[in-house]
Design an enzyme around this catalytic site. Structure first.
Site, PDB file in Angstrom:
ATOM      1  N   ASP A 179       0.850  -1.184   0.000  1.00  0.00           N
ATOM      2  CA  ASP A 179       0.000   0.000   0.000  1.00  0.00           C
ATOM      3  C   ASP A 179       0.895   1.247   0.000  1.00  0.00           C
ATOM      4  OD1 ASP A 179      -3.115   0.608   0.400  1.00  0.00           O
ATOM      5  OD2 ASP A 179      -2.016   2.054   1.615  1.00  0.00           O
ATOM      6  N   TYR A 312      -3.419  11.017   1.304  1.00  0.00           N
ATOM      7  CA  TYR A 312      -4.002  10.986  -0.039  1.00  0.00           C
ATOM      8  C   TYR A 312      -4.029  12.393  -0.645  1.00  0.00           C
ATOM      9  CZ  TYR A 312      -5.492   6.189   0.800  1.00  0.00           C
ATOM     10  OH  TYR A 312      -5.499   4.840   1.054  1.00  0.00           O
ATOM     11  N   HIS A 364      -4.103  -7.963   0.466  1.00  0.00           N
ATOM     12  CA  HIS A 364      -3.436  -6.670   0.612  1.00  0.00           C
ATOM     13  C   HIS A 364      -2.670  -6.545   1.922  1.00  0.00           C
ATOM     14  CE1 HIS A 364      -2.916  -2.606  -0.849  1.00  0.00           C
ATOM     15  NE2 HIS A 364      -3.431  -2.068   0.231  1.00  0.00           N
TER      16      HIS A 364
END
Length: 386
Positions: A179, A312, A364
């Site tokens: 990630d 983000y 993930h």
């Protein structure tokens, strides 16, 4: 700015735990349409059950003790507090290794792998595979947060990690991540390749096929893998990426609900553990329920829903931009239920790929789902680089 490194012990005040229990007991629940399952997000019945477990049976103090079982520290880098675990190997030839988590994760992702990586002899492994293990919390996440500036993105974090390793006395080191941890780890290698022994990644967005043109020239099993990767990438792009757009554009608005409601914070995070793990019906098919809640606790207790989301928004215009080339020896482990399935022929356009593995299970969060596979792949990748 001080360069001091100080010991850090997790010690959550009891009043914070009492407040959590009271808020969980007084959750105001939304309605739900019958029969939608996980199709519109975290199901009401599932979350109600998980909240009751959290309120009545989950024992934070036991998990706090587990966290404190690893040497924890705090230091300040570039104006931000950085919390990290640091476990020195007893083996004299161990190499330093930074393990970096992403969102919605935390350093909880790596608790099961620290021991075997640092002291393989104690776990039935080869002592020549030993690492000095460093596990930071990303700036803005957990006890490294909240941050006070808006631009703590992957580039700035990649500048901070070499500083951290220098303070610990490590000139050269390996990096690993998934990630955001994969993005940061790769960027560390791009910025200071002379210091990075190797970069081991479980995510490489630039190598996920985006169109049929990315599959040109492939045949047989490799074409089948490419078609599956293309389908998986499109599924993620059109069905799962909404959370990232919100956190990239309006994290402040989102943060009011997540910071005020522990059930809201839980529902927001746990849905991603369901969608991105190798689970069937519920996240606990792949990840221990207590590990899920401990991960959520590191967001809740530190009030970092907002600052963690800002990783983000800090990416800004770099969204979708071609990555800079990396000359660092790079290994990629592909887990079948990850958010994107990279292809080696695409990865080799920009990265010095010396190791590629395709795992038969996991998603993930391999450190939580399949720690045995992650440990073995890390050992295999770094063995010839020592």
């Amino acid at each position: 700015m001080t360069e001091d490194i100080t010991p850090f012990t997790v010690a959550v005040p009891q009043r914070d735990l009492d407040d959590l229990v009271a808020r969980l007991a007084n959750t105001r629940w939304p309605d739900e349409i019958d029969g939608v399952g996980w199709g519109l997000g975290t199901p009401l019945g599932y979350l109600q059950d998980l909240v009751e477990y959290w309120r009545l049976r989950y024992d934070w103090r036991a998990h706090e003790e587990r966290l404190n079982g690893f040497p924890g520290f705090m230091t300040e880098i570039d104006g931000a507090n950085i919390h990290f675990l640091h476990v020195r190997s007893p083996e004299p030839d161990a190499i330093p290794l930074v393990l970096t988590h992403g969102w919605p994760g935390s350093l909880v992702e790596f608790l099961d792998v620290i021991g075997p990586l640092a002291d393989p002899r104690a776990y039935g492994g080869d002592p020549e595979d030993a690492f000095h293990v460093v596990v930071p919390s990303l700036p803005g996440f957990g006890f490294s947060g909240p941050t006070t500036e808006a631009d703590w993105g992957s580039d700035r974090i990649a500048e901070a990690w070499p500083v951290l390793m220098s303070r610990l006395g490590y000139e050269r080191f390996g990096v690993h991540g998934g990630d955001w941890g994969a993005i940061v780890s790769r960027q560390v290698g791009v910025r200071c390749p002379e210091r990075v022994i190797g970069a081991h990644l479980t995510m490489l967005p630039s190598a996920v096929p985006e169109s049929e043109a990315d599959l040109d020239g492939l045949t047989g099993d490799e074409l089948a893998r490419g078609e599956a990767a293309l389908a998986r990438g499109r599924e993620f792009q059109y069905g799962e990426l909404g959370y990232a757009m919100i956190q990239a554009t309006k994290p402040q608005t989102l943060s009011y609900g997540l910071t005020d409601s522990p059930a809201g914070q839980l529902g927001w995070l746990v849905e991603k553990f369901k969608s991105y793990s190798d689970s069937r019906d519920v996240p606990e098919d792949a990840i221990d329920r207590d590990d899920l809640l401990t991960n959520v606790m590191l967001y809740w207790l530190t009030g970092t829903a907002n600052s963690s989301s800002r990783i983000y928004s800090a990416l800004g215009a770099a969204w979708g931009a071609p990555p800079p080339e990396s000359t660092v020896p790079t290994g990629v482990a592909v887990f079948p239920k990850d958010t994107g399935l990279p292809m080696r022929h695409l990865a080799e356009r920009t990265d010095n790929i010396v190791h590629w593995s395709t795992q038969d299970r996991g998603g993930h969060f391999p450190g939580l789902e399949v720690p045995d596979l992650l440990i073995e792949d890390l050992r295999t990748f770094f063995r010839p680089l020592r």
